[in-house]
Write an enzyme that holds these catalytic residues in place. Structure first.
Site, PDB file in Angstrom:
ATOM      1  N   ASN A  10     -15.026  41.588  13.073  1.00 46.94           N
ATOM      2  CA  ASN A  10     -14.312  40.267  13.465  1.00 46.94           C
ATOM      3  C   ASN A  10     -12.880  40.180  12.871  1.00 46.94           C
ATOM      4  O   ASN A  10     -12.801  40.222  11.800  1.00 46.94           O
ATOM      5  CB  ASN A  10     -15.162  39.067  12.684  1.00 46.94           C
ATOM      6  CG  ASN A  10     -14.735  37.642  12.771  1.00 46.94           C
ATOM      7  OD1 ASN A  10     -13.746  37.688  13.818  1.00 46.94           O
ATOM      8  ND2 ASN A  10     -15.028  36.793  12.102  1.00 46.94           N
ATOM      9  N   LYS A  36     -10.561  38.124  13.483  1.00 52.59           N
ATOM     10  CA  LYS A  36      -9.975  36.923  13.021  1.00 52.59           C
ATOM     11  C   LYS A  36      -8.795  36.557  13.911  1.00 52.59           C
ATOM     12  O   LYS A  36      -8.577  37.221  14.859  1.00 52.59           O
ATOM     13  CB  LYS A  36     -10.030  36.751  11.700  1.00 52.59           C
ATOM     14  CG  LYS A  36     -11.371  36.896  10.851  1.00 52.59           C
ATOM     15  CD  LYS A  36     -11.650  36.344   9.415  1.00 52.59           C
ATOM     16  CE  LYS A  36     -12.920  36.642   9.052  1.00 52.59           C
ATOM     17  NZ  LYS A  36     -13.105  36.044   7.838  1.00 52.59           N
ATOM     18  N   HIS A  70     -19.128  30.390  13.118  1.00 53.41           N
ATOM     19  CA  HIS A  70     -18.788  31.088  12.036  1.00 53.41           C
ATOM     20  C   HIS A  70     -18.240  30.020  11.204  1.00 53.41           C
ATOM     21  O   HIS A  70     -17.788  28.923  11.390  1.00 53.41           O
ATOM     22  CB  HIS A  70     -17.669  31.914  12.625  1.00 53.41           C
ATOM     23  CG  HIS A  70     -16.985  32.834  11.548  1.00 53.41           C
ATOM     24  ND1 HIS A  70     -16.202  32.315  10.468  1.00 53.41           N
ATOM     25  CD2 HIS A  70     -17.042  34.068  11.230  1.00 53.41           C
ATOM     26  CE1 HIS A  70     -15.948  33.256   9.619  1.00 53.41           C
ATOM     27  NE2 HIS A  70     -16.578  34.464  10.005  1.00 53.41           N
ATOM     28  N   GLU A 113     -15.723  29.771   9.363  1.00 55.61           N
ATOM     29  CA  GLU A 113     -14.501  29.144   9.462  1.00 55.61           C
ATOM     30  C   GLU A 113     -14.251  28.020  10.588  1.00 55.61           C
ATOM     31  O   GLU A 113     -13.458  27.119  10.795  1.00 55.61           O
ATOM     32  CB  GLU A 113     -13.484  30.188   9.596  1.00 55.61           C
ATOM     33  CG  GLU A 113     -13.259  31.033   8.341  1.00 55.61           C
ATOM     34  CD  GLU A 113     -12.792  32.441   8.542  1.00 55.61           C
ATOM     35  OE1 GLU A 113     -12.491  32.819   9.633  1.00 55.61           O
ATOM     36  OE2 GLU A 113     -13.132  33.374   7.512  1.00 55.61           O
ATOM     37  N   GLU A 161     -24.171  34.646   6.408  1.00 54.97           N
ATOM     38  CA  GLU A 161     -22.505  35.030   5.693  1.00 54.97           C
ATOM     39  C   GLU A 161     -22.326  33.913   4.585  1.00 54.97           C
ATOM     40  O   GLU A 161     -22.068  32.639   4.900  1.00 54.97           O
ATOM     41  CB  GLU A 161     -21.566  34.995   6.688  1.00 54.97           C
ATOM     42  CG  GLU A 161     -21.493  35.938   7.947  1.00 54.97           C
ATOM     43  CD  GLU A 161     -20.230  36.236   8.386  1.00 54.97           C
ATOM     44  OE1 GLU A 161     -19.743  37.356   8.367  1.00 54.97           O
ATOM     45  OE2 GLU A 161     -19.475  35.361   9.021  1.00 54.97           O
ATOM     46  N   GLY A 172     -14.240  36.991   2.413  1.00 56.06           N
ATOM     47  CA  GLY A 172     -12.786  37.096   2.301  1.00 56.06           C
ATOM     48  C   GLY A 172     -12.322  37.175   1.104  1.00 56.06           C
ATOM     49  O   GLY A 172     -11.310  36.960   0.582  1.00 56.06           O
ATOM     50  N   SER A 187     -17.381  39.876   2.571  1.00 55.72           N
ATOM     51  CA  SER A 187     -16.769  41.041   1.876  1.00 55.72           C
ATOM     52  C   SER A 187     -17.528  42.441   2.096  1.00 55.72           C
ATOM     53  O   SER A 187     -17.690  42.933   1.072  1.00 55.72           O
ATOM     54  CB  SER A 187     -16.566  40.644   0.408  1.00 55.72           C
ATOM     55  OG  SER A 187     -15.816  39.579   0.339  1.00 55.72           O
TER      56      SER A 187
HETATM   57  P1  PGA Z   1     -15.003  39.353   5.528  1.00 55.32           P
HETATM   58  O1  PGA Z   1     -15.283  38.560   6.616  1.00 55.32           O
HETATM   59  O2  PGA Z   1     -15.777  40.460   5.718  1.00 55.32           O
HETATM   60  O3  PGA Z   1     -13.490  39.444   5.315  1.00 55.32           O
HETATM   61  O4  PGA Z   1     -15.281  38.705   4.171  1.00 55.32           O
HETATM   62  C1  PGA Z   1     -16.521  38.459   7.036  1.00 55.32           C
HETATM   63  C2  PGA Z   1     -16.511  37.311   8.272  1.00 55.32           C
HETATM   64  O5  PGA Z   1     -16.047  36.288   8.273  1.00 55.32           O
HETATM   65  O6  PGA Z   1     -17.175  37.414   9.327  1.00 55.32           O
END
Ligand code: PGA
Length: 265
Positions: free
Chosen positions: A10, A12, A104, A106, A183, A189, A222
């Site tokens: 992803n 982003k 997701h 976010e 997740e 993140g 992460s």
């Molecule tokens: P990250 O993000 O690996 O940077 O923690 C995962 C995600 O949001 O899909």
């Protein structure tokens, strides 16, 4: 039962027209050649920002990599119309992309996608012939107050069973396969990965909620080259949804190799 692992990157709101193309090219070429054995055991998907979908699809096609697909990070619930700034399922599909992330964390927390919006988007993806990945997960406050499983269960049940006048995924699609990504919001993140055991406990709980045990359940939050193998060894982790670590080709390839090494049969 064989569940071929899926490793999804992803991106982003990162990369630009040139770096998105470069990243797609180096990954796809590596997967088409030297990493061919890893890519035979694992499916890979890149989720670039909307403006670069078509270029990334073209890079993957040019590389000859056969196990790599491309997806979008979100879609609008309607197929077309006066929705300035929106991007629809048919538009995404017309670029050659085949997957889409839905719900997701976010999107849920920053853009206000609630369970109803998430279900509408899942069904829009289906109408467009895209394969959605339903993302679920609890916040730190929810976990610490003992609500983690309840929150994840609510997110999944609403998507599958529907409510508020909407048919759920199960009825609307006659029980088509749906890929889920767990997740935990507190692990995204932040550098705080759920321990493999903690992730496994929730993944197993999720599997119990699904109508088919064969549906893929990814873990995300992460994920890095140094923890991918331990996560993938868990019985109920069928693949990984990778954010930050998917932006650097070598690191992402290491994660794909780890997934290949632990492919379950
Ligand atoms: P990250 O993000 O690996 O940077 O923690 C995962 C995600 O949001 O899909």
């Amino acid at each position: 039962m064989s569940r071929r692992p899926l490793v999804a990157g992803n991106w982003k709101m990162h990369t630009d027209a040139s770096s998105a193309r470069d990243l797609a090219r180096s990954l796809a070429r590596a997967l088409a050649s030297t990493d061919a054995s890893a890519s035979q055991a694992v499916s890979v998907a890149f989720f670039p920002p909307f403006p670069f979908l078509e270029a990334v699809v073209a890079e993957v096609a040019a590389s000859g990599a056969t196990s790599v697909a491309v997806g979008a990070q979100d879609l609008h619930a309607a197929d077309s119309g006066a929705f300035t700034g929106g991007v629809s399922g048919p538009q995404i599909a017309s670029t050659g992309a085949s997957w889409v992330l839905v719900g997701h964390s976010e999107r849920r927390s920053v853009f206000g996608d609630n369970d109803v919006a998430v279900l509408k988007k899942l069904l829009a993806a289906r109408r467009a012939g895209l394969r959605p990945i339903l993302c679920v997960g609890e916040t730190l406050a929810e976990r610490e107050s003992g609500q983690g499983e309840r929150v994840v269960e609510r997110q999944i049940r609403f998507a599958l069973e529907g409510g508020e006048g909407l048919d759920g995924w199960t009825k609307a699609t006659k029980n088509a396969e749906l890929c889920i990504a767990y997740e935990p919001v507190w692990a995204i993140g932040t550098g705080k990965t759920a321990s493999p055991e903690m992730a496994e406990a929730m993944q197993a709980h999720i599997r119990g909620l699904l109508p088919q045990r064969s549906w893929l359940i990814l873990y995300g939050g992460s994920v890095k080259a140094n923890n991918a193998l331990d996560l993938m060894k868990q019985e109920n982790i069928d693949g990984l949804l990778v954010g930050g670590a998917s932006l650097e080709a070598e690191g992402f390839l290491s994660i794909i190799r780890a997934a290949a090494a632990s492919a379950k049969s």
